[in-house]
Enzyme design. Structure first.
Site, PDB file in Angstrom:
ATOM      1  N   ASN A   7       0.858  -1.184   0.000  1.00  0.00           N
ATOM      2  CA  ASN A   7       0.000   0.000   0.000  1.00  0.00           C
ATOM      3  C   ASN A   7       0.902   1.244   0.000  1.00  0.00           C
ATOM      4  O   ASN A   7       1.675   1.446   0.951  1.00  0.00           O
ATOM      5  CB  ASN A   7      -0.904  -0.041   1.245  1.00  0.00           C
ATOM      6  CG  ASN A   7      -1.805   1.172   1.328  1.00  0.00           C
ATOM      7  OD1 ASN A   7      -1.368   2.293   1.093  1.00  0.00           O
ATOM      8  ND2 ASN A   7      -3.058   0.965   1.666  1.00  0.00           N
ATOM      9  N   HIS A  10       1.086   6.274   1.628  1.00  0.00           N
ATOM     10  CA  HIS A  10       1.872   7.253   2.383  1.00  0.00           C
ATOM     11  C   HIS A  10       3.004   7.881   1.578  1.00  0.00           C
ATOM     12  O   HIS A  10       3.594   8.862   2.020  1.00  0.00           O
ATOM     13  CB  HIS A  10       2.324   6.665   3.712  1.00  0.00           C
ATOM     14  CG  HIS A  10       1.134   6.402   4.593  1.00  0.00           C
ATOM     15  ND1 HIS A  10       0.210   7.383   4.888  1.00  0.00           N
ATOM     16  CD2 HIS A  10       0.667   5.274   5.174  1.00  0.00           C
ATOM     17  CE1 HIS A  10      -0.755   6.871   5.631  1.00  0.00           C
ATOM     18  NE2 HIS A  10      -0.501   5.584   5.815  1.00  0.00           N
ATOM     19  N   HIS A  43      -5.654   3.577  -1.573  1.00  0.00           N
ATOM     20  CA  HIS A  43      -6.984   3.900  -1.041  1.00  0.00           C
ATOM     21  C   HIS A  43      -7.362   5.287  -1.550  1.00  0.00           C
ATOM     22  O   HIS A  43      -6.750   6.283  -1.152  1.00  0.00           O
ATOM     23  CB  HIS A  43      -6.922   3.874   0.492  1.00  0.00           C
ATOM     24  CG  HIS A  43      -8.232   4.099   1.180  1.00  0.00           C
ATOM     25  ND1 HIS A  43      -8.363   3.984   2.538  1.00  0.00           N
ATOM     26  CD2 HIS A  43      -9.461   4.430   0.715  1.00  0.00           C
ATOM     27  CE1 HIS A  43      -9.619   4.233   2.873  1.00  0.00           C
ATOM     28  NE2 HIS A  43     -10.306   4.524   1.793  1.00  0.00           N
ATOM     29  N   ARG A  45      -9.505   7.904  -0.986  1.00  0.00           N
ATOM     30  CA  ARG A  45     -10.441   8.361   0.052  1.00  0.00           C
ATOM     31  C   ARG A  45     -11.324   9.472  -0.506  1.00  0.00           C
ATOM     32  O   ARG A  45     -10.907  10.228  -1.388  1.00  0.00           O
ATOM     33  CB  ARG A  45      -9.682   8.865   1.280  1.00  0.00           C
ATOM     34  CG  ARG A  45      -8.861   7.798   1.975  1.00  0.00           C
ATOM     35  CD  ARG A  45      -8.259   8.347   3.257  1.00  0.00           C
ATOM     36  NE  ARG A  45      -9.258   8.407   4.302  1.00  0.00           N
ATOM     37  CZ  ARG A  45      -9.330   7.544   5.321  1.00  0.00           C
ATOM     38  NH1 ARG A  45      -8.444   6.590   5.463  1.00  0.00           N
ATOM     39  NH2 ARG A  45     -10.279   7.671   6.219  1.00  0.00           N
ATOM     40  N   ARG A  49      -7.158  12.844   0.703  1.00  0.00           N
ATOM     41  CA  ARG A  49      -6.044  13.361   1.525  1.00  0.00           C
ATOM     42  C   ARG A  49      -4.684  12.878   1.023  1.00  0.00           C
ATOM     43  O   ARG A  49      -3.679  13.495   1.283  1.00  0.00           O
ATOM     44  CB  ARG A  49      -6.234  13.001   2.991  1.00  0.00           C
ATOM     45  CG  ARG A  49      -6.097  11.529   3.274  1.00  0.00           C
ATOM     46  CD  ARG A  49      -6.131  11.237   4.757  1.00  0.00           C
ATOM     47  NE  ARG A  49      -7.454  11.427   5.330  1.00  0.00           N
ATOM     48  CZ  ARG A  49      -7.824  10.865   6.472  1.00  0.00           C
ATOM     49  NH1 ARG A  49      -6.969  10.126   7.161  1.00  0.00           N
ATOM     50  NH2 ARG A  49      -9.034  11.037   6.943  1.00  0.00           N
ATOM     51  N   GLU A  70      -8.573   0.250  -2.613  1.00  0.00           N
ATOM     52  CA  GLU A  70      -9.381   0.298  -1.393  1.00  0.00           C
ATOM     53  C   GLU A  70     -10.326   1.473  -1.521  1.00  0.00           C
ATOM     54  O   GLU A  70      -9.931   2.560  -1.950  1.00  0.00           O
ATOM     55  CB  GLU A  70      -8.491   0.534  -0.171  1.00  0.00           C
ATOM     56  CG  GLU A  70      -7.630  -0.626   0.185  1.00  0.00           C
ATOM     57  CD  GLU A  70      -6.720  -0.285   1.364  1.00  0.00           C
ATOM     58  OE1 GLU A  70      -6.882   0.798   1.970  1.00  0.00           O
ATOM     59  OE2 GLU A  70      -5.846  -1.087   1.649  1.00  0.00           O
ATOM     60  N   THR A 101      -7.796   3.643   8.565  1.00  0.00           N
ATOM     61  CA  THR A 101      -9.027   2.848   8.644  1.00  0.00           C
ATOM     62  C   THR A 101      -9.070   2.140  10.002  1.00  0.00           C
ATOM     63  O   THR A 101      -8.240   1.284  10.287  1.00  0.00           O
ATOM     64  CB  THR A 101      -9.052   1.822   7.494  1.00  0.00           C
ATOM     65  OG1 THR A 101      -8.735   2.505   6.291  1.00  0.00           O
ATOM     66  CG2 THR A 101     -10.400   1.172   7.367  1.00  0.00           C
ATOM     67  N   GLU A 151     -10.592  -9.486   3.546  1.00  0.00           N
ATOM     68  CA  GLU A 151      -9.305  -9.093   4.119  1.00  0.00           C
ATOM     69  C   GLU A 151      -9.546  -8.906   5.610  1.00  0.00           C
ATOM     70  O   GLU A 151     -10.344  -8.048   6.021  1.00  0.00           O
ATOM     71  CB  GLU A 151      -8.773  -7.795   3.482  1.00  0.00           C
ATOM     72  CG  GLU A 151      -7.441  -7.391   4.112  1.00  0.00           C
ATOM     73  CD  GLU A 151      -6.707  -6.313   3.318  1.00  0.00           C
ATOM     74  OE1 GLU A 151      -6.883  -6.224   2.086  1.00  0.00           O
ATOM     75  OE2 GLU A 151      -5.960  -5.558   3.958  1.00  0.00           O
ATOM     76  N   HIS A 190      -3.232  -4.519   7.915  1.00  0.00           N
ATOM     77  CA  HIS A 190      -3.293  -3.372   8.827  1.00  0.00           C
ATOM     78  C   HIS A 190      -2.349  -3.553  10.004  1.00  0.00           C
ATOM     79  O   HIS A 190      -2.452  -4.521  10.746  1.00  0.00           O
ATOM     80  CB  HIS A 190      -4.704  -3.076   9.349  1.00  0.00           C
ATOM     81  CG  HIS A 190      -4.887  -1.602   9.608  1.00  0.00           C
ATOM     82  ND1 HIS A 190      -4.441  -0.995  10.761  1.00  0.00           N
ATOM     83  CD2 HIS A 190      -5.388  -0.619   8.843  1.00  0.00           C
ATOM     84  CE1 HIS A 190      -4.698   0.291  10.691  1.00  0.00           C
ATOM     85  NE2 HIS A 190      -5.267   0.552   9.540  1.00  0.00           N
TER      86      HIS A 190
END
Ligand code: PXP
Length: 242
Positions: A7, A10, A43, A45, A49, A70, A101, A151, A190
């Site tokens: 993922n 970031h 993801h 969103r 962001r 996601e 999340t 998941e 996660h």
């Protein structure tokens, strides 16, 4: 071997800190691919962001590995996903104030709606995963809604200590068995790191993990490819010989 989705949200978080072009998300994705990642996860969103619509479009064009999107099951993002057509979508709950999340999706509380959403994606040849807590009710509801995968949220495990840790691992192992029995493939993600991943990878039946924050955090010090290699090295040991 258990497959790795990296993922890269970031990387975009850092870019959006200055609203500029660096670090370049596509370079990050291609480095992960080069390092052996099996999938890139992002993801999109609703508050945008970190990941932007254009990122998802570009990733879909340039990746050789799978793109996993996601997303919240809301009409705006569903429309974008159906247009861009990632290989998979992972339906997640989304709360605008949260830092990440926080919990799993309440599939049991919205089986009707999620059945419709899932069928719509599958008609467009997009496979569907539900990001759920390792809870039998949510596993059964995901199967009922027609998901391809679940998941399992490993956040509670990642934060647990002592006896709680064993209890969380047991919950994940039991949910994995139940999901496999219901015909679902099982992923996990996660809060996973080089320190806590092995116990999850050792659970029979988990076929994919998605890892973000810890890989990008370590990449600051050791580089992105090595950060991916460290995780792949752990995964390469599992599943152990029966
Ligand atoms: N899987 C899902 C469904 C997520 O929402 C996230 C966080 O975006 C992850 C995996 C990765 O979590 P982490 O960044 O803690 O590794």
């Amino acid at each position: 071997m258990i497959e790795l989705g990296v993922n890269i949200d970031h990387v975009a978080t850092l870019r959006e800190a200055r609203k500029g072009a660096e670090p370049d998300l596509i370079t990050a994705a291609k480095l992960c691919e080069l390092a052996g990642a099996h999938q890139i996860t992002v993801h999109l969103r609703q508050d945008r962001r970190h990941i932007q619509d254009r990122d998802v479009e570009l990733l879909k064009q340039v990746l050789q590995v799978r793109l996993n999107l996601e997303m919240a099951a809301v009409d705006e993002i569903i429309g974008i996903a159906r247009r861009i057509r990632p290989e998979t979508v992972c339906l997640v709950p989304e709360n605008r104030q949260e830092i990440t999340t926080e919990g799993g999706l309440d599939v049991a509380g919205q089986v009707g709606r999620l059945t419709e959403v899932t069928a719509g994606f599958q008609d467009a040849a997009i496979r569907v995963s539900m990001f759920i807590d390792p809870d039998p009710e949510q596993v059964d509801a995901s199967a009922e809604a027609g998901a391809d995968y679940v998941e399992l949220h490993t956040g509670a495990y990642a934060n647990a200590r002592g006896d709680e840790l064993i209890a969380e691992l047991d919950r994940i192992a039991e949910a994995t068995e139940r999901a496999l029995d219901a015909g679902l493939a099982v992923h996990a993600g996660h809060g996973l790191t080089i320190r806590n991943l092995a116990a999850i990878a050792a659970i029979p039946g988990i076929s994919e993990v998605n890892i973000g924050h810890s890989i990008i955090a370590r990449a600051v010090f050791i580089g992105l490819e090595d950060a991916v290699h460290e995780i792949l090295d752990i995964l390469s040991v599992y599943p152990e010989e029966a």
